[in-house]
Design a protein around this motif. Structure first.
Motif, PDB file in Angstrom:
ATOM      1  N   VAL A  29     -35.070 -30.270  27.797  1.00  0.00           N
ATOM      2  CA  VAL A  29     -34.521 -31.647  28.185  1.00  0.00           C
ATOM      3  C   VAL A  29     -35.176 -32.750  27.098  1.00  0.00           C
ATOM      4  O   VAL A  29     -34.925 -33.801  27.312  1.00  0.00           O
ATOM      5  N   ALA A  30     -35.883 -32.319  26.171  1.00  0.00           N
ATOM      6  CA  ALA A  30     -36.323 -33.097  25.080  1.00  0.00           C
ATOM      7  C   ALA A  30     -36.714 -32.448  23.908  1.00  0.00           C
ATOM      8  O   ALA A  30     -36.803 -31.076  23.850  1.00  0.00           O
ATOM      9  N   VAL A  31     -36.477 -33.324  22.866  1.00  0.00           N
ATOM     10  CA  VAL A  31     -36.877 -32.363  21.314  1.00  0.00           C
ATOM     11  C   VAL A  31     -37.678 -33.282  20.494  1.00  0.00           C
ATOM     12  O   VAL A  31     -37.401 -34.652  20.716  1.00  0.00           O
ATOM     13  N   GLN A  53     -35.475 -38.109  22.968  1.00  0.00           N
ATOM     14  CA  GLN A  53     -35.395 -37.554  21.493  1.00  0.00           C
ATOM     15  C   GLN A  53     -36.323 -38.225  20.613  1.00  0.00           C
ATOM     16  O   GLN A  53     -36.217 -39.480  20.586  1.00  0.00           O
ATOM     17  N   VAL A  54     -37.461 -37.516  20.219  1.00  0.00           N
ATOM     18  CA  VAL A  54     -38.529 -38.192  19.712  1.00  0.00           C
ATOM     19  C   VAL A  54     -38.392 -37.682  18.135  1.00  0.00           C
ATOM     20  O   VAL A  54     -38.373 -36.545  18.100  1.00  0.00           O
ATOM     21  N   ASN A  55     -38.942 -38.747  17.367  1.00  0.00           N
ATOM     22  CA  ASN A  55     -39.202 -38.334  15.963  1.00  0.00           C
ATOM     23  C   ASN A  55     -40.242 -37.379  15.867  1.00  0.00           C
ATOM     24  O   ASN A  55     -40.415 -36.612  14.773  1.00  0.00           O
ATOM     25  N   SER A  56     -41.223 -37.310  16.415  1.00  0.00           N
ATOM     26  CA  SER A  56     -42.567 -36.510  16.372  1.00  0.00           C
ATOM     27  C   SER A  56     -43.277 -36.197  17.398  1.00  0.00           C
ATOM     28  O   SER A  56     -43.210 -37.191  18.589  1.00  0.00           O
ATOM     29  N   TRP A  57     -44.000 -35.089  17.593  1.00  0.00           N
ATOM     30  CA  TRP A  57     -44.720 -34.891  18.602  1.00  0.00           C
ATOM     31  C   TRP A  57     -45.907 -35.820  19.090  1.00  0.00           C
ATOM     32  O   TRP A  57     -46.244 -36.225  20.220  1.00  0.00           O
ATOM     33  N   GLU A  58     -46.553 -36.340  17.870  1.00  0.00           N
ATOM     34  CA  GLU A  58     -47.513 -37.575  18.061  1.00  0.00           C
ATOM     35  C   GLU A  58     -46.852 -38.608  18.931  1.00  0.00           C
ATOM     36  O   GLU A  58     -47.485 -39.263  19.669  1.00  0.00           O
ATOM     37  N   ASP A  59     -45.621 -39.068  18.624  1.00  0.00           N
ATOM     38  CA  ASP A  59     -44.842 -40.077  19.370  1.00  0.00           C
ATOM     39  C   ASP A  59     -44.853 -40.026  20.779  1.00  0.00           C
ATOM     40  O   ASP A  59     -44.945 -40.532  21.598  1.00  0.00           O
ATOM     41  N   ALA A  60     -44.250 -38.619  20.981  1.00  0.00           N
ATOM     42  CA  ALA A  60     -44.324 -38.088  22.218  1.00  0.00           C
ATOM     43  C   ALA A  60     -45.558 -38.043  22.989  1.00  0.00           C
ATOM     44  O   ALA A  60     -45.571 -38.766  24.221  1.00  0.00           O
ATOM     45  N   ALA A  61     -46.665 -37.546  22.467  1.00  0.00           N
ATOM     46  CA  ALA A  61     -47.928 -37.459  23.125  1.00  0.00           C
ATOM     47  C   ALA A  61     -48.349 -38.992  23.423  1.00  0.00           C
ATOM     48  O   ALA A  61     -49.236 -39.182  24.376  1.00  0.00           O
ATOM     49  N   ALA A  62     -48.089 -39.921  22.345  1.00  0.00           N
ATOM     50  CA  ALA A  62     -48.677 -41.243  22.626  1.00  0.00           C
ATOM     51  C   ALA A  62     -48.190 -41.889  23.770  1.00  0.00           C
ATOM     52  O   ALA A  62     -48.708 -42.874  24.455  1.00  0.00           O
ATOM     53  N   ILE A  70     -42.549 -27.045  30.276  1.00  0.00           N
ATOM     54  CA  ILE A  70     -43.207 -26.271  29.073  1.00  0.00           C
ATOM     55  C   ILE A  70     -42.876 -27.008  27.746  1.00  0.00           C
ATOM     56  O   ILE A  70     -41.980 -27.433  27.641  1.00  0.00           O
ATOM     57  N   ALA A  71     -43.995 -26.553  26.745  1.00  0.00           N
ATOM     58  CA  ALA A  71     -43.723 -27.291  25.468  1.00  0.00           C
ATOM     59  C   ALA A  71     -43.573 -25.974  24.572  1.00  0.00           C
ATOM     60  O   ALA A  71     -44.499 -25.132  24.619  1.00  0.00           O
ATOM     61  N   ILE A  72     -42.428 -25.884  23.972  1.00  0.00           N
ATOM     62  CA  ILE A  72     -42.241 -24.779  23.094  1.00  0.00           C
ATOM     63  C   ILE A  72     -42.453 -25.240  21.564  1.00  0.00           C
ATOM     64  O   ILE A  72     -41.792 -26.072  21.185  1.00  0.00           O
ATOM     65  N   ILE A  73     -43.713 -24.871  21.115  1.00  0.00           N
ATOM     66  CA  ILE A  73     -44.274 -25.358  19.766  1.00  0.00           C
ATOM     67  C   ILE A  73     -43.755 -24.649  18.730  1.00  0.00           C
ATOM     68  O   ILE A  73     -44.002 -23.275  18.650  1.00  0.00           O
ATOM     69  N   VAL A  85     -52.344 -28.483  22.253  1.00  0.00           N
ATOM     70  CA  VAL A  85     -53.381 -28.997  23.082  1.00  0.00           C
ATOM     71  C   VAL A  85     -52.750 -30.571  23.496  1.00  0.00           C
ATOM     72  O   VAL A  85     -53.173 -30.940  24.750  1.00  0.00           O
ATOM     73  N   ALA A  86     -52.201 -31.353  22.856  1.00  0.00           N
ATOM     74  CA  ALA A  86     -51.713 -32.511  23.143  1.00  0.00           C
ATOM     75  C   ALA A  86     -50.798 -32.209  24.491  1.00  0.00           C
ATOM     76  O   ALA A  86     -50.794 -33.184  25.542  1.00  0.00           O
ATOM     77  N   PHE A  87     -49.842 -31.440  24.461  1.00  0.00           N
ATOM     78  CA  PHE A  87     -48.997 -31.155  25.436  1.00  0.00           C
ATOM     79  C   PHE A  87     -49.517 -30.664  26.883  1.00  0.00           C
ATOM     80  O   PHE A  87     -49.157 -31.105  27.884  1.00  0.00           O
ATOM     81  N   ALA A  88     -50.429 -29.642  26.524  1.00  0.00           N
ATOM     82  CA  ALA A  88     -51.177 -29.064  27.592  1.00  0.00           C
ATOM     83  C   ALA A  88     -52.001 -30.512  28.490  1.00  0.00           C
ATOM     84  O   ALA A  88     -51.742 -30.330  29.467  1.00  0.00           O
ATOM     85  N   LYS A  89     -52.467 -31.339  27.683  1.00  0.00           N
ATOM     86  CA  LYS A  89     -53.156 -32.439  28.244  1.00  0.00           C
ATOM     87  C   LYS A  89     -52.159 -33.370  29.149  1.00  0.00           C
ATOM     88  O   LYS A  89     -52.645 -33.906  30.207  1.00  0.00           O
TER      89      LYS A  89
END
Length: 97
Positions: A29-31, A53-62, A70-73, A85-89
């Motif tokens: 559902v997200a990338v 639809q996000v450019n970076s995981w940092e933007d998503a976590a922010a 589920i986060a598929i890293i 760690v960020a997605f688990a939080k």
């Protein structure tokens, strides 16, 4: 279950292919991917909403919002820890690396 793919390269494609067989039980559902062309392949295939639809995981976590169950890293191996760690939080409690 829903999933966010963090890194939409070859590994991301392989791991998320589960949704093609088990779409009733598992959906991407997200990338998070900096390369627009690569990101758009997921957007088109999985019909991902514009706000997921996000450019970076940092933007998503922010955002502070949980994007999926589920986060598929699938970032390069040496870069797994921080997004996991960020997605688990955020409540994506099964970060798959």
């Amino acid at each position: 279950m829903t999933a966010v793919v963090v890194g939409a390269g070859n590994r991301g494609k392989v791991y998320s292919a589960y949704s093609e067989t088990y779409g009733d039980d598992f959906r991407v559902v997200a990338v998070c991917e900096p390369k627009k062309l690569v990101r758009n392949a997921f957007v088109d295939k999985d019909k991902i909403a514009p706000d997921l639809q996000v450019n970076s995981w940092e933007d998503a976590a922010a955002t502070g919002k949980r994007l999926a169950d589920i986060a598929i890293i699938t970032t390069p191996d040496a870069l797994h820890c921080k997004p996991a760690v960020a997605f688990a939080k955020l409540g994506s409690v099964w970060p798959l690396c």
